[in-house]
Design an enzyme around this catalytic site. Sequence first.
Site, PDB file in Angstrom:
ATOM      1  N   ASP A 112       0.845  -0.991   0.100  1.00  0.00           N
ATOM      2  CA  ASP A 112       0.009  -0.052   0.091  1.00  0.00           C
ATOM      3  C   ASP A 112       0.894   1.114   0.099  1.00  0.00           C
ATOM      4  OD1 ASP A 112      -2.633   1.323   0.358  1.00  0.00           O
ATOM      5  OD2 ASP A 112      -1.848   1.754   2.277  1.00  0.00           O
ATOM      6  N   MET A 137      -7.343   6.216   3.147  1.00  0.00           N
ATOM      7  CA  MET A 137      -7.263   7.353   2.185  1.00  0.00           C
ATOM      8  C   MET A 137      -6.224   7.617   1.343  1.00  0.00           C
ATOM      9  SD  MET A 137     -10.367   8.507   2.686  1.00  0.00           S
ATOM     10  CE  MET A 137     -10.253  10.077   1.736  1.00  0.00           C
ATOM     11  N   ARG A 138      -5.278   6.676   1.555  1.00  0.00           N
ATOM     12  CA  ARG A 138      -3.907   6.781   0.791  1.00  0.00           C
ATOM     13  C   ARG A 138      -4.345   6.487  -0.678  1.00  0.00           C
ATOM     14  NH1 ARG A 138      -0.358   3.823   3.271  1.00  0.00           N
ATOM     15  NH2 ARG A 138       0.898   5.715   4.513  1.00  0.00           N
ATOM     16  N   ALA A 139      -5.221   5.497  -1.027  1.00  0.00           N
ATOM     17  CA  ALA A 139      -5.546   5.128  -2.336  1.00  0.00           C
ATOM     18  C   ALA A 139      -6.170   6.509  -3.163  1.00  0.00           C
ATOM     19  CB  ALA A 139      -6.265   4.185  -2.316  1.00  0.00           C
TER      20      ALA A 139
END
Length: 757
Positions: free
Chosen positions: A213, A294-296
């Site tokens: 991720d 929320m990184r995506a």
Amino acid sequence: MSARSEPVLRAPQSRTKEGAVTIYPFSAVLGMADMRLALLLNAVSPAIGGVLVRGEKGTAKSTAVRALAALLPPVRRVAGCRFGCDPAEPDPACPDGPHPADSAAETRPARLVELPVGAAEDRVVGALDLEKAIGEGVRAFEPGLLAAAHRGVLYVDEVNLLHDHLVDLLLDAAAMGRSHVEREGVSVSHAARFLLVGTMNPEEGELRPQLLDRFGLTVEVGASRDPEVRVEVVRRRLAADADPVGFAARWADADAEIAGQVAAARRRLPGVRLPDAALRQIAEVCAAFDVDGMRADIVTARTALAHAAWHGRDRVTIDDVRVAARLALPHRRRRDPFDTPGLDEKRLDEALQRAQDAHPDDPDDAGPDDRGPDGGGPAGDGGPNGGGPTGGGPTGGGRQGGGDGVEQDEPGSAGDSAARDGADPDGRADGPVGADGWPQRQTGARDDDGWPQRSADDRGGDGPNARPRGGQESATGDDDPTRSGESQPVAVPRGGLKARVLTAPGLGDGVPGRRSRARTGRGRTTGARVPAGRVGALHLPATIRAAAPHQAARGRLTGPLRLRRDDLREAVREGREGNLVLFVVDASGSMGARQRMTTVKDAVLALLTDAYQRRDKVAVIAFRGAGARTLLPATSSVLAASTRLAELPTGGRTPLAEGLLAAADLLRVERLRDPKRRPLVLIVTDGRATAGTRPLDRAAAAAAVLAATGAPCVVVDCESGPVRLHLAARLATQLNAPRTPLEALTHPRDHALSVAA
């Protein structure tokens, strides 16, 4: 250091007669559309967070990455600064600073720094001169690879084989833009902003989902099965080897054009607008694929902005969002070791359509036909024959075709020809398709004993082939990274089962992991010792104790403690190591009752999941009929092990002796390959032996051979029913090993219980 960690052995460079090094041109890389696109987008906006390139060996992963650095704009730095400070904005905390405003400046090319797999932590982050720090109170710091990579490219080949703590360290530095070194109360911090690129072969093991991720984008690559493409790949490689300078000169204009596009896109990027419509599309897509955190969303937004800048647009369109999602989301859908990264493009289109339908009148909502000023699609060819980096049409590229070091179109050639692998007009692979739109793998051929037939390549000792050969590769000619051609049957454990902890006895000295006790560079301090070379972790109390008796002889009456090199002591630390977990599975008729074999597979899969989480290698041997087979040589790929387990046939006699002897042979070979990794053998059987003459006597003799290897064993007793022969208990006695009933090997995940062997 192993040959694997020597980057020179994998260098895609050629040398002229005068000894000069010539890098293979980026624009000469054939195909590999999405890999090139992802690399170039990160070159435009390093804030995306780097690229992870997954693929089989020999697919030009390293070639393309090493060629990328030549396309980056040159770097201006403060003259003499070892940390590459920008004269316009020098780092106020630079260890070589502070730098005056009128400091002399110099220009140098952007660096490509390669991190070998065997690198130590000190080499990565840098090292303090402990003698000066303690004896003189001087903060003397030797920069590491992170400092060298500042404002350039940091390339980690086979990142999945790098120790977890080093991967965490790299990703933290890449995310924060700084590297911090803390050593015995002395702190050093310096800027470390770089484009992080990792390559890996999934057959050798996966990265943990948490580490996956942290990479901004991921792409999958694979060699084309089109003979014409392969011929062109070889032709270019031979031409580059024969005349490196001439070959590079032929592609110099194309490389210069791409470098100019990168520089122009960097200048354009701050002015690119991300409208609310595009933000809603990003949020809808990320929610549709149920990604964590929320990184995506953030990475997808940054990628869409960079993609728009690359194509000369001043605002993000739906095409930019679509390409960004295909690159940023596949690896974030992975939840456990039995999931493979991938993205269903039908679901992607549906999510984008839902966002458009929800706000049909939004003036900022750009349609899929919106094109950049160059007239190309959002993934047009970035080489000499097009305006973008991929040459793959509106959807960009994907599962990449190519070969060892040479991939993109020659000037004047017919263009990317990777789209000739037999896909249908919609880009779907040939063959049956499941309800979710993914191709289903057809049942493979089996030999007379019922074992799955494998190609010579798959049976070799070079490592497992997680994707079977012989036509099982991707048939998508548009280079789609989200599909793997034909899917494989994968055995998946039932939810709620967790393996009990099995450990090797004693104290090892192997690869850091999470299973058995070991002396490692990380962990709790258990003592001190005289260092053999450079001091690792300083043991300060022991150092003071060693120096104290000699202070009068050294003339110290007052003042700082006087230290010498031979006073230094380093800490001895105890942590955990990863083991080689060898599964020896009885697949004979006595185990073949459907319910019992299902229970066995569930237990083994729970153990495989546990091995993945504890950073072990795994190997699988099965015995049935007339002999034993090594279904999986030692590997870190738990997914490959589960695939082999799904194909495991049952029935026939029980050649227990052959299974035990095969285990002893595999341990002997692995001890030569990886002598520090301790094995743990799990023998899953009911203890019966029915094959050959005097089977029980032969099994006892084979048990003695296996016991002589010294490898700790655990016998998993699968015997069931009202009448029991207790043969598994007898085998455990012969191996001097503990016996664990099958039903006691796993427990529900909501009950914490450990059983140590």
